[in-house]
Scaffold this active site. Structure first.
Site, mmCIF file in Angstrom:
data_model
loop_
_atom_site.group_PDB
_atom_site.id
_atom_site.type_symbol
_atom_site.label_atom_id
_atom_site.label_comp_id
_atom_site.label_asym_id
_atom_site.label_seq_id
_atom_site.Cartn_x
_atom_site.Cartn_y
_atom_site.Cartn_z
ATOM 1 N N LEU A 14 -4.111 5.085 10.679
ATOM 2 C CA LEU A 14 -4.795 4.873 11.960
ATOM 3 C C LEU A 14 -4.520 3.466 12.481
ATOM 4 O O LEU A 14 -5.357 2.571 12.442
ATOM 5 C CB LEU A 14 -6.299 5.101 11.823
ATOM 6 C CG LEU A 14 -6.720 6.550 11.719
ATOM 7 C CD1 LEU A 14 -8.236 6.667 11.659
ATOM 8 C CD2 LEU A 14 -6.184 7.365 12.885
ATOM 9 N N HIS A 15 -3.309 3.273 12.953
ATOM 10 C CA HIS A 15 -2.890 2.010 13.554
ATOM 11 C C HIS A 15 -2.282 2.327 14.910
ATOM 12 O O HIS A 15 -1.667 3.380 15.095
ATOM 13 C CB HIS A 15 -1.864 1.292 12.674
ATOM 14 C CG HIS A 15 -2.454 0.860 11.373
ATOM 15 N ND1 HIS A 15 -3.294 -0.227 11.268
ATOM 16 C CD2 HIS A 15 -2.370 1.378 10.132
ATOM 17 C CE1 HIS A 15 -3.681 -0.360 10.020
ATOM 18 N NE2 HIS A 15 -3.138 0.610 9.304
ATOM 19 N N ALA A 16 -2.474 1.436 15.841
ATOM 20 C CA ALA A 16 -1.885 1.519 17.185
ATOM 21 C C ALA A 16 -2.122 2.869 17.849
ATOM 22 O O ALA A 16 -3.257 3.213 18.153
ATOM 23 C CB ALA A 16 -0.419 1.143 17.139
#
Length: 97
Positions: A14-16
């Site tokens: 769960l990044h960017a």
């Protein structure tokens, strides 16, 4: 308290982009959803910054929940459960949109 287990399928966690897609979906429910790792402290799933700083990586087991007393008058426990199932599907989608 309604709770739903899910796994983060996005290759980079769960990044960017994946985090933004998830947070947008949470915000659209209009419910005060939290997300946490097993044994971890819950964070506000409506906050992109909080979600990204928790380092929910690929394959990470997470728990989504809603406090029943935090629901508004028009929101139901059944609706909260349905929202959590839908949000878990967002997390478990292989690719962020």
């Amino acid at each position: 308290m309604p709770e739903q287990k899910a796994f983060v399928a996005a290759e980079i966690g769960l990044h960017a982009r994946a985090a933004a897609v998830f947070v947008r979906a949470v915000t659209e429910t209009g419910m005060p959803v939290t997300i946490r790792k097993q044994g971890g402290q819950p964070v506000d799933a409506r906050s992109l910054l909080e979600v990204m700083t928790e380092d929910f990586g690929h394959g990470c087991e997470v728990y989504l929940s809603v406090q029943p007393d935090a629901l508004s008058a028009e929101q139901t426990l059944s609706g909260a459960k349905n929202a959590l199932v839908a949000l878990s599907a967002v997390l478990e989608a292989a690719e962020a949109r």
